[in-house]
Design an enzyme around this catalytic site. Structure first.
Site, PDB file in Angstrom:
ATOM      1  N   ASP A  75      53.016 -46.916  16.539  1.00 10.62           N
ATOM      2  CA  ASP A  75      54.071 -47.804  17.050  1.00 10.62           C
ATOM      3  C   ASP A  75      54.198 -49.081  16.226  1.00 10.62           C
ATOM      4  O   ASP A  75      54.730 -50.084  16.708  1.00 10.62           O
ATOM      5  CB  ASP A  75      53.822 -48.130  18.530  1.00 10.62           C
ATOM      6  CG  ASP A  75      52.478 -48.798  18.744  1.00 10.62           C
ATOM      7  OD1 ASP A  75      51.686 -48.869  17.769  1.00 10.62           O
ATOM      8  OD2 ASP A  75      52.219 -49.246  19.869  1.00 10.62           O
ATOM      9  N   HIS A 288      53.150 -51.000 -13.367  1.00  9.36           N
ATOM     10  CA  HIS A 288      53.341 -51.513 -12.007  1.00  9.36           C
ATOM     11  C   HIS A 288      52.094 -51.254 -11.157  1.00  9.36           C
ATOM     12  O   HIS A 288      52.171 -50.711 -10.057  1.00  9.36           O
ATOM     13  CB  HIS A 288      54.598 -50.904 -11.365  1.00  9.36           C
ATOM     14  CG  HIS A 288      55.866 -51.493 -11.897  1.00  9.36           C
ATOM     15  ND1 HIS A 288      57.120 -51.048 -11.540  1.00  9.36           N
ATOM     16  CD2 HIS A 288      56.084 -52.512 -12.762  1.00  9.36           C
ATOM     17  CE1 HIS A 288      58.033 -51.763 -12.174  1.00  9.36           C
ATOM     18  NE2 HIS A 288      57.428 -52.655 -12.922  1.00  9.36           N
ATOM     19  N   ASP A 305      51.926 -60.123 -12.651  1.00  8.09           N
ATOM     20  CA  ASP A 305      53.384 -60.010 -12.544  1.00  8.09           C
ATOM     21  C   ASP A 305      53.714 -60.224 -11.079  1.00  8.09           C
ATOM     22  O   ASP A 305      53.556 -59.323 -10.251  1.00  8.09           O
ATOM     23  CB  ASP A 305      53.815 -58.622 -13.041  1.00  8.09           C
ATOM     24  CG  ASP A 305      55.335 -58.441 -13.028  1.00  8.09           C
ATOM     25  OD1 ASP A 305      56.036 -59.259 -12.410  1.00  8.09           O
ATOM     26  OD2 ASP A 305      55.809 -57.458 -13.636  1.00  8.09           O
ATOM     27  N   ASP A 316      60.676 -63.241 -10.786  1.00  6.27           N
ATOM     28  CA  ASP A 316      59.985 -62.128 -11.457  1.00  6.27           C
ATOM     29  C   ASP A 316      59.326 -62.694 -12.717  1.00  6.27           C
ATOM     30  O   ASP A 316      59.989 -62.841 -13.750  1.00  6.27           O
ATOM     31  CB  ASP A 316      61.004 -61.025 -11.804  1.00  6.27           C
ATOM     32  CG  ASP A 316      60.330 -59.773 -12.341  1.00  6.27           C
ATOM     33  OD1 ASP A 316      59.090 -59.692 -12.293  1.00  6.27           O
ATOM     34  OD2 ASP A 316      61.059 -58.876 -12.812  1.00  6.27           O
ATOM     35  N   HIS A 388      58.895 -49.738 -22.104  1.00  8.87           N
ATOM     36  CA  HIS A 388      59.943 -50.132 -21.143  1.00  8.87           C
ATOM     37  C   HIS A 388      60.967 -51.033 -21.817  1.00  8.87           C
ATOM     38  O   HIS A 388      60.765 -51.489 -22.942  1.00  8.87           O
ATOM     39  CB  HIS A 388      59.330 -50.828 -19.912  1.00  8.87           C
ATOM     40  CG  HIS A 388      58.505 -52.059 -20.229  1.00  8.87           C
ATOM     41  ND1 HIS A 388      59.068 -53.252 -20.598  1.00  8.87           N
ATOM     42  CD2 HIS A 388      57.167 -52.261 -20.235  1.00  8.87           C
ATOM     43  CE1 HIS A 388      58.110 -54.154 -20.796  1.00  8.87           C
ATOM     44  NE2 HIS A 388      56.939 -53.571 -20.599  1.00  8.87           N
ATOM     45  N   HIS A 392      66.251 -56.977 -17.280  1.00 10.79           N
ATOM     46  CA  HIS A 392      67.043 -56.465 -16.147  1.00 10.79           C
ATOM     47  C   HIS A 392      67.639 -57.668 -15.444  1.00 10.79           C
ATOM     48  O   HIS A 392      67.168 -58.799 -15.621  1.00 10.79           O
ATOM     49  CB  HIS A 392      66.192 -55.597 -15.205  1.00 10.79           C
ATOM     50  CG  HIS A 392      64.961 -56.285 -14.663  1.00 10.79           C
ATOM     51  ND1 HIS A 392      65.005 -57.202 -13.638  1.00 10.79           N
ATOM     52  CD2 HIS A 392      63.661 -56.194 -15.013  1.00 10.79           C
ATOM     53  CE1 HIS A 392      63.778 -57.633 -13.365  1.00 10.79           C
ATOM     54  NE2 HIS A 392      62.937 -57.051 -14.195  1.00 10.79           N
ATOM     55  N   HIS A 399      65.166 -55.864  -9.363  1.00  7.34           N
ATOM     56  CA  HIS A 399      65.988 -55.162 -10.352  1.00  7.34           C
ATOM     57  C   HIS A 399      67.410 -55.159  -9.790  1.00  7.34           C
ATOM     58  O   HIS A 399      67.811 -54.255  -9.077  1.00  7.34           O
ATOM     59  CB  HIS A 399      65.474 -53.732 -10.591  1.00  7.34           C
ATOM     60  CG  HIS A 399      64.094 -53.711 -11.182  1.00  7.34           C
ATOM     61  ND1 HIS A 399      63.280 -52.615 -11.151  1.00  7.34           N
ATOM     62  CD2 HIS A 399      63.381 -54.672 -11.819  1.00  7.34           C
ATOM     63  CE1 HIS A 399      62.123 -52.909 -11.750  1.00  7.34           C
ATOM     64  NE2 HIS A 399      62.159 -54.147 -12.154  1.00  7.34           N
ATOM     65  N   GLU A 416      61.059 -59.665 -20.921  1.00  2.95           N
ATOM     66  CA  GLU A 416      59.682 -59.290 -20.616  1.00  2.95           C
ATOM     67  C   GLU A 416      59.120 -58.176 -21.510  1.00  2.95           C
ATOM     68  O   GLU A 416      58.791 -57.088 -21.034  1.00  2.95           O
ATOM     69  CB  GLU A 416      59.584 -58.841 -19.158  1.00  2.95           C
ATOM     70  CG  GLU A 416      60.631 -57.817 -18.728  1.00  2.95           C
ATOM     71  CD  GLU A 416      60.388 -57.315 -17.311  1.00  2.95           C
ATOM     72  OE1 GLU A 416      59.241 -56.943 -16.998  1.00  2.95           O
ATOM     73  OE2 GLU A 416      61.351 -57.284 -16.528  1.00  2.95           O
ATOM     74  N   TYR A 420      50.900 -52.349 -24.418  1.00  7.59           N
ATOM     75  CA  TYR A 420      49.874 -51.787 -23.521  1.00  7.59           C
ATOM     76  C   TYR A 420      49.136 -50.694 -24.289  1.00  7.59           C
ATOM     77  O   TYR A 420      49.764 -49.727 -24.740  1.00  7.59           O
ATOM     78  CB  TYR A 420      50.515 -51.191 -22.262  1.00  7.59           C
ATOM     79  CG  TYR A 420      51.593 -52.087 -21.677  1.00  7.59           C
ATOM     80  CD1 TYR A 420      51.297 -53.048 -20.719  1.00  7.59           C
ATOM     81  CD2 TYR A 420      52.917 -51.989 -22.134  1.00  7.59           C
ATOM     82  CE1 TYR A 420      52.285 -53.887 -20.211  1.00  7.59           C
ATOM     83  CE2 TYR A 420      53.908 -52.827 -21.642  1.00  7.59           C
ATOM     84  CZ  TYR A 420      53.591 -53.766 -20.680  1.00  7.59           C
ATOM     85  OH  TYR A 420      54.564 -54.597 -20.195  1.00  7.59           O
ATOM     86  N   ARG A 437      51.940 -58.556 -21.035  1.00 12.52           N
ATOM     87  CA  ARG A 437      53.387 -58.720 -20.795  1.00 12.52           C
ATOM     88  C   ARG A 437      53.616 -60.210 -20.562  1.00 12.52           C
ATOM     89  O   ARG A 437      52.782 -60.867 -19.913  1.00 12.52           O
ATOM     90  CB  ARG A 437      53.839 -57.890 -19.580  1.00 12.52           C
ATOM     91  CG  ARG A 437      55.294 -58.053 -19.228  1.00 12.52           C
ATOM     92  CD  ARG A 437      55.871 -56.918 -18.357  1.00 12.52           C
ATOM     93  NE  ARG A 437      55.329 -56.827 -17.025  1.00 12.52           N
ATOM     94  CZ  ARG A 437      54.516 -55.857 -16.616  1.00 12.52           C
ATOM     95  NH1 ARG A 437      54.129 -54.893 -17.436  1.00 12.52           N
ATOM     96  NH2 ARG A 437      54.059 -55.841 -15.375  1.00 12.52           N
ATOM     97  N   GLU A 439      56.770 -62.564 -19.155  1.00 11.85           N
ATOM     98  CA  GLU A 439      58.086 -62.386 -18.521  1.00 11.85           C
ATOM     99  C   GLU A 439      58.617 -63.704 -17.980  1.00 11.85           C
ATOM    100  O   GLU A 439      57.939 -64.393 -17.211  1.00 11.85           O
ATOM    101  CB  GLU A 439      57.961 -61.381 -17.355  1.00 11.85           C
ATOM    102  CG  GLU A 439      59.254 -61.209 -16.573  1.00 11.85           C
ATOM    103  CD  GLU A 439      59.185 -60.085 -15.560  1.00 11.85           C
ATOM    104  OE1 GLU A 439      58.094 -59.819 -15.019  1.00 11.85           O
ATOM    105  OE2 GLU A 439      60.249 -59.481 -15.286  1.00 11.85           O
TER     106      GLU A 439
HETATM  107  N1  GLY Z   1      58.070 -56.918 -11.650  1.00 13.35           N
HETATM  108  C1  GLY Z   1      58.730 -55.768 -12.087  1.00 13.35           C
HETATM  109  C2  GLY Z   1      59.397 -55.987 -13.363  1.00 13.35           C
HETATM  110  O1  GLY Z   1      59.007 -56.852 -14.108  1.00 13.35           O
HETATM  111  O2  GLY Z   1      60.391 -55.401 -13.684  1.00 13.35           O
HETATM  112 MN    MN Z   2      60.961 -57.744 -14.493  1.00 12.42          MN
HETATM  113 MN    MN Z   3      57.884 -58.470 -13.396  1.00 10.73          MN
END
Ligand code: GLY
Ligand code: MN
Ligand code: MN
Length: 477
Positions: A75, A288, A305, A316, A388, A392, A399, A416, A420, A437, A439
């Site tokens: 519940d 992620h 991140d 982000d 990647h 975005h 996103h 970003e 890796y 990374r 960003e």
């Molecule tokens: N935090 C997810 C990305 O950087 O796209």
């Molecule tokens: Mn991002």
């Molecule tokens: Mn991110």
């Protein structure tokens, strides 16, 4: 009175005054239904609906559904989060709601014409006992600026002459909606009604066009939206700085995560924009990563991140830190490459540039460097280590939707790039378990890009100094 005490009294007074002023500006007052005074004003949502209507094809209607309540177990439900599109066009944040927008004025049952209406769940004493105040028609009117609000208990609420419209537009319908058998006016029932009303071949539904129109609107941020997005980014910058100052060998990933999220929530964030990614050593290579359970060791990198969500708008931001306060030779080499790539990407965030330009620049720099270091043997190999995109859109969704056409002033995008290198990669093992990374969140303007998260240090020397100073101070205590 001590001067620090006097200062805090003055500060409290000024903050109170600011709240009152913003309540006045936004025309919002604290009520038991809503306590924040800096929410998007109803005029914003009304204006968004008008802009949408202007782009709808002739003789069409657009229908937006709220997010379903998701059950976690037994519940207990997950904390509710409104569908960003319904929120954008109505400001309404309670579940079991539907927004209908007509292209042309529609003859309503009362005999008057309406251009839109919002369906909400009628408040009931039982639910209010457990989960608190539910919106009344007056509350929903104040929040949305919509003048026609009806309760879902009204049996004709979704019974429209769908076949008379040239197009019935909707987004992807909510999936896996729970059916509460004790309530016949919830999203499940409304969705079933909608599906059966629009099932006949004579009804022309379209679940693609609306997505495109909505993306074109949402990608351009208004000043009110930028104010909220900036706030969520600023609180995230402050929390990232606190994480830099807190990180120590022997801590766990989740302890650093807790420092960051505490930093968000104590500044007013209502949520995280996405599950926090706190990955050390081998986990820095998982794009992620969400487990956040490992203990940090001297010599590890820690990739953070994390972004706060404030009134729906998500930051982000990623920084990658040396846990001991000093990057190793290999970590520093790769970090400087990613930073150079990121700075080149940011320089490309110019109105009129192709959306892909920042990625192309970042990729070129990383590619040349990895080939020169002998880590990658060709471009395909580079993609193994930088798998990647670089950017975005950012907004209500981390996103966010957008049309991926040339950049325009008023858009906010991330930059970003990353490298890796998981253990076992076909390169010298000295590079293994390094994931980096960097960003930032960037506003496109008529002139140069504005890095909204630009106050958060990212040079190796700055990061090392912050971590080393904090670690030395805590040793001295
Ligand atoms: N935090 C997810 C990305 O950087 O796209
Ligand atoms: Mn991002
Ligand atoms: Mn991110």
């Amino acid at each position: 009175m001590k001067s620090s005490c006097r200062f805090s009294v003055i500060l409290t007074f000024l903050l109170g005054l600011t709240n009152l002023l913003s309540a006045f500006v936004y025309g919002q007052l604290v009520t038991p239904y809503q306590y924040d005074v800096d929410l998007l004003p109803a005029s914003f949502h009304r204006q968004r609906r008008d802009s949408l209507r202007a782009q709808l094809p002739d003789s069409s209607i657009a229908i937006f559904f709220s997010n379903p309540i998701r059950n976690r177990s037994n519940d207990v439900d997950y904390v509710y989060h409104q569908d960003p599109n319904l929120y954008y066009f109505s400001g309404f944040r309670d579940p079991n709601a539907i927004l209908v927008i007509f292209k042309e004025p529609f003859l309503w049952y009362s005999g008057s014409k309406v251009t839109e209406f919002l369906i909400i769940q009628p408040p009931n004493v039982k639910d209010e006992l457990w989960t608190g105040r539910m919106a009344t028609i007056e509350d929903a009117e104040k929040v949305s600026g919509c003048t026609t609000i009806i309760y879902s208990s009204d049996s004709s609420c979704l019974n429209l002459p769908y076949a008379t419209f040239k197009k019935v537009l909707h987004l992807r319908l909510p999936q896996g909606v729970a059916n509460n058998k004790n309530d016949h006016h919830e999203l499940f029932d409304l969705l079933e009604q909608f599906k059966s009303f629009t099932a006949p071949d004579s009804v022309k539904t379209d679940d693609y066009l609306l997505q495109k129109i909505v993306a074109r609107l949402r990608q351009l941020k208004s000043p009110e939206e930028l104010q909220l997005l900036t706030k969520s980014i600023e609180m995230s910058v402050a929390a990232h700085l606190e994480m830099m100052q807190a990180v120590r060998p022997g801590m766990t990933e989740y302890e650093v995560e807790a420092v960051g999220e505490f930093g968000f929530y104590r500044r007013g964030a209502e949520d995280v924009g996405y599950p926090s990614i706190c990955g050390s050593n081998e986990n820095s290579c998982t794009l992620h990563y969400q487990k956040n359970r490992k203990t940090l060791h001297a010599g590890d990198l820690l990739l953070l991140d994390m972004g706060a969500e404030y009134h729906g708008y998500s930051a982000d931001i990623t920084r990658t830190l040396p846990v001991s306060g000093t990057f190793t030779v290999q970590q520093r080499t790769l970090y400087e490459i990613v930073l150079k790539a990121q700075e080149a990407g940011i320089r490309d965030c110019i109105a009129g540039n192709e959306f892909k330009n920042p990625h192309k620049s970042a990729f070129r720099i990383i590619s040349e460097a990895l080939l020169k270091l002998g880590i990658a043997s060709d471009e395909d190999d580079v993609r193994r280590y930088f798998p990647h995109g670089t950017s975005h859109y950012l907004g209500l969704d981390v996103h966010d939707p957008g049309d991926y056409q040339p950049l325009q002033p008023g858009q906010v995008i991330t930059v970003e790039p990353g490298i890796y290198i998981p253990a076992g990669s076909p390169c010298d093992p000295k590079w293994w378990n390094i994931g980096i990374r960097i960003e930032d969140d960037v506003l496109i303007t008529d002139n140069l890009p504005v890095v909204l998260s630009g106050n958060l240090p990212k040079k190796t020397s700055e990061i090392e100094k912050i971590i080393q100073d904090a670690q030395q101070n805590s040793r001295g205590k």
